[in-house]
Enzyme design. Structure first.
Site, short mmCIF file in Angstrom:
data_model
loop_
_atom_site.label_atom_id
_atom_site.label_comp_id
_atom_site.label_asym_id
_atom_site.label_seq_id
_atom_site.Cartn_x
_atom_site.Cartn_y
_atom_site.Cartn_z
N LYS A 196 7.44 -19.09 28.43
CA LYS A 196 6.20 -18.94 27.66
C LYS A 196 6.54 -19.20 26.20
O LYS A 196 7.39 -18.53 25.62
CB LYS A 196 5.63 -17.52 27.79
CG LYS A 196 4.84 -17.30 29.06
CD LYS A 196 4.10 -15.96 29.01
CE LYS A 196 3.31 -15.72 30.27
NZ LYS A 196 2.67 -14.39 30.29
N LYS A 238 12.90 -10.53 36.16
CA LYS A 238 11.99 -11.54 35.59
C LYS A 238 12.17 -12.88 36.31
O LYS A 238 11.20 -13.59 36.56
CB LYS A 238 12.21 -11.68 34.08
CG LYS A 238 11.20 -12.64 33.47
CD LYS A 238 10.88 -12.42 32.02
CE LYS A 238 9.77 -13.39 31.60
NZ LYS A 238 9.41 -13.29 30.19
N ARG A 285 2.76 -13.03 38.01
CA ARG A 285 3.45 -12.92 36.72
C ARG A 285 2.75 -11.96 35.76
O ARG A 285 3.39 -11.40 34.86
CB ARG A 285 3.61 -14.31 36.08
CG ARG A 285 4.43 -14.26 34.80
CD ARG A 285 4.92 -15.62 34.34
NE ARG A 285 5.63 -15.48 33.08
CZ ARG A 285 6.34 -16.42 32.50
NH1 ARG A 285 6.45 -17.60 33.08
NH2 ARG A 285 6.95 -16.20 31.36
N HIS A 329 0.89 -4.05 28.07
CA HIS A 329 0.61 -5.02 27.01
C HIS A 329 -0.88 -5.08 26.63
O HIS A 329 -1.22 -5.47 25.52
CB HIS A 329 1.08 -6.42 27.41
CG HIS A 329 2.58 -6.57 27.38
ND1 HIS A 329 3.44 -5.78 28.12
CD2 HIS A 329 3.38 -7.43 26.69
CE1 HIS A 329 4.69 -6.16 27.89
NE2 HIS A 329 4.68 -7.14 27.04
N ARG A 340 6.63 -35.35 22.78
CA ARG A 340 6.15 -34.95 24.12
C ARG A 340 7.19 -34.18 24.93
O ARG A 340 7.11 -34.09 26.15
CB ARG A 340 5.65 -36.15 24.92
CG ARG A 340 4.52 -36.88 24.25
CD ARG A 340 3.79 -37.79 25.22
NE ARG A 340 2.77 -38.53 24.51
CZ ARG A 340 2.94 -39.73 23.98
NH1 ARG A 340 4.09 -40.35 24.11
NH2 ARG A 340 1.96 -40.32 23.36
N HIS A 349 6.14 -5.19 18.33
CA HIS A 349 5.60 -5.51 19.65
C HIS A 349 6.10 -4.50 20.70
O HIS A 349 5.31 -3.94 21.46
CB HIS A 349 6.00 -6.94 20.02
CG HIS A 349 5.60 -7.35 21.40
ND1 HIS A 349 4.31 -7.65 21.75
CD2 HIS A 349 6.35 -7.51 22.53
CE1 HIS A 349 4.26 -7.96 23.03
NE2 HIS A 349 5.48 -7.89 23.53
N ASN A 363 3.06 -7.91 32.19
CA ASN A 363 2.30 -7.46 31.03
C ASN A 363 1.93 -5.98 31.13
O ASN A 363 1.00 -5.53 30.45
CB ASN A 363 1.04 -8.30 30.85
CG ASN A 363 1.38 -9.69 30.37
OD1 ASN A 363 2.22 -9.86 29.50
ND2 ASN A 363 0.75 -10.69 30.95
N HIS A 419 -1.39 -4.77 22.94
CA HIS A 419 -1.94 -5.83 22.08
C HIS A 419 -3.08 -5.30 21.22
O HIS A 419 -3.26 -5.72 20.07
CB HIS A 419 -2.42 -7.02 22.92
CG HIS A 419 -1.30 -7.90 23.40
ND1 HIS A 419 -1.42 -8.78 24.45
CD2 HIS A 419 -0.02 -8.03 22.97
CE1 HIS A 419 -0.28 -9.42 24.64
NE2 HIS A 419 0.59 -8.97 23.76
#
Ligand code: NAD
Ligand code: GLY
Length: 372
Positions: free
Chosen positions: A149, A233, A247, A254, A127, A271, A251, A258
Site C-alpha cells: 500500500k 501480514k 485484508r 483504524h 510507469r 498514527h 485495519n 483515523h
C-alpha cells in the site's frame, strides 16, 4: 546459498511474479549482501528524511555502491504533513534532473511516511520502477513496509491518493530501532498488538509475557515481534492483495483511530497511538455487539496501556463528541454509501468487518472518551 548472517530470518510474500522477501536481522542495512539479487541498475535513489539521513544514509549509500554506479540521496523534511504532492514532486524532480531512467531503483529509508511516499513515487515514475523498503521504525517494519500500500495524503483525507505497488525486497535491520524515540516504539507496538486479536491469540499472550523485553528493545524480542507480525501480514496480503475483503481486518482499531487523527489534526497523535486507542474502542464495540466478553476488552486495554499507548479517546467536539467521531468515520475508505464499516473481533483471534447501529457506536465513544 544465502550469504546472510546465521541469525537473519526471512519471510516470503507470495504474490506470483510480484513475490518478494522480508529480511529481518541485525546489521543488515550497511551490508552489501543484503542487496544481492536485486534488480541491477546504473542509478539508485535513496529517499529519506532529515532525521534519518544523518543516522543511516551514509551506511546505506556505502553498501549500495557495490550494486549501483551512482547512488543519489534525497532527504525530505520530516513529518506526516510533508506526505503530499509537493514532496512527491520533489522525488520526481530529483529523478529527472539526474537523468534517471526506468531501471533506476528507489530505496525508501525511513518510517511509514517515507515508505508510503517513495512507494507511490516508484509506482508512477516512468510507469513503475523497482523499489526497496528499508524501514527504520518498528511500525514500518511490522506493517507499512509490507504489502504494497503506497500513498500520499490529500488535504481532505489521509492516504487518499495512492496505488498498490509491491517492493522488490524489505530489509528490516533491527539495530536501527535503537535510536527510535520511546513513543515511536510504543506506536509500533500498537500494530504488533493488533495482530493478536485479529489472527493469533498466542502472539497476544507472548506480547504480554515479553512486553518489558520489547520496551527494553531486547534484540531477540524485537526479532520475534517483527517476524511474527510479518508472517501474519504475509498470509493476509498473499490471500487478498488489493483488499477485496480479508485484508480489511488489518485495519482493526483504524476506523476509530483515523477519526482521532483527523479530528485532532494530523500529527497531534501518532498514527500508532490513535490505533492503540482505536483498538480499545473497537474491542468495546465488539463486546457490545455480543462477540467477545468484557474480560477480553479489559485484557486488551491493559496491554495497550502497558505498551505506553493512550486508552482514553480525546474529545473532538464538546457539543457533540460522538457525532463528530461518526462524521469523521463516514470518510473512512471502508465506508460504503455512508455506512461505516468496523473491524470487530468476532471471537478471540478472529476478525470480521461489519456495520453497527449509530446509537451503539455513540455509546462506545461516550464510554471511551474523556468527558469534560
Ligand atoms: P514516520 O515515518 O513519521 O516516523 C516516525 C518518526 O520517527 C519520524 O520523525 C521519523 O523521522 C523518525 N524515525 C524514523 N526512523 C527512525 C530511527 N531509526 N531513529 C530515530 N528516528 C527515526 O511514522 P511511522 O509511524 O513509521 O509511519 C506512519 C505512517 O505510515 C503514516 O503515514 C501511516 O499512514 C503509514 N502507514 C502505512 C501503512 C501501509 O500499509 N502502507 C500501514 C500503517 C501505517
Ligand atoms: N496496514 C493495513 C494494510 O496494509 O492493509
Amino acid at each position: 546459498m544465502s550469504s546472510f548472517h546465521l541469525d537473519t530470518q526471512q519471510v516470503q510474500i507470495d504474490l506470483a511474479e510480484r513475490s518478494y522477501r522480508i529480511v529481518i536481522g541485525s546489521g543488515l542495512l550497511g551490508q552489501p549482501q543484503s542487496y544481492e539479487g536485486l534488480p541491477r541498475a546504473h542509478s539508485a535513489l535513496i529517499v529519506t528524511n532529515t532525521t534519518v539521513a544523518p543516522l543511516y544514509a551514509s551506511a546505506l549509500q556505502a553498501a549500495l555502491q557495490q550494486h549501483h554506479e551512482r547512488v543519489l540521496l534525497l532527504a525530505l523534511p520530516d513529518g506526516e504533513q510533508h506526505k503530499d504532492w509537493q514532496h512527491l514532486q520533489a522525488v520526481f524532480d530529483t529523478l529527472l534532473e539526474h537523468g534517471c531512467d526506468r531501471k533506476t531503483v528507489l530505496y525508501a529509508l525511513g518510517g511509514g511516511v517515507i515508505g508510503d511516499m517513495t512507494g507511490f513515487a516508484a509506482a508512477s515514475f516512468m510507469r513503475g520502477v523497482p523499489f526497496v523498503q528499508v524501514p527504520t521504525t518498528l511500525l514500518a517494519q511490522v506493517d507499512s513496509s509490507v504489502g504494497g500500500k503506497t500513498a500520499i495524503n490529500h488535504p481532505l483525507g489521509k492516504n487518499m491518493v495512492g496505488a498498490f505497488y509491491q517492493p522488490v525486497r524489505v530489509i528490516c535491520d533491527l539495530d536501527v530501532l535503537a535510536s527510535l524515540p520511546a513513543q515511536e516504539l510504543s506506536a509500533g507496538l500498537a500494530e504488533v498488538i493488533k495482530y493478536g486479536p485479529i489472527a493469533d491469540m498466542d502472539l497476544l499472550g507472548w506480547i504480554e509475557a515479553n512486553l518489558s523485553d520489547l520496551l527494553a528493545r531486547r534484540p531477540a524480542a524485537l526479532a520475534h515481534a517483527v517476524k511474527r507480525s510479518c508472517e501474519i501480514k504475509a498470509g493476509v496480503v498473499g490471500t487478498d492483495e488489493r483488499e477485496a475483503g480479508l485484508r480489511a481486518i488489518l485495519n482493526f482499531g483504524h476506523t476509530f483511530g483515523h477519526a482521532i487523527e483527523a479530528g485532532m489534526g494530523y500529527g497531534a497523535w501518532l498514527h500508532g497511538q490513535a490505533v492503540g486507542c482505536g483498538m480499545v474502542m473497537a474491542a468495546l464495540l465488539s463486546h457490545r455487539l455480543g462477540l467477545v466478553d468484557a474480560l477480553f476488552v479489559e485484557r486488551l486495554r491493559r496491554l495497550i496501556e502497558a505498551a505506553g499507548l493512550p486508552v482514553t479517546g480525546p474529545v473532538l467536539d464538546a457539543a457533540d463528541n460522538a457525532g463528530r467521531y461518526l462524521a469523521l468515520m463516514r470518510l473512512d475508505k471502508k465506508a460504503e454509501a455512508g455506512e461505516i464499516k468496523f473491524v470487530v473481533i468476532d471471537g478471540p483471534g478472529r476478525a470480521a468487518v461489519r456495520g453497527a447501529p449509530d446509537a451503539l457506536v455513540r455509546e462506545v465513544i461516550d464510554a471511551c472518551c474523556l468527558q469534560r
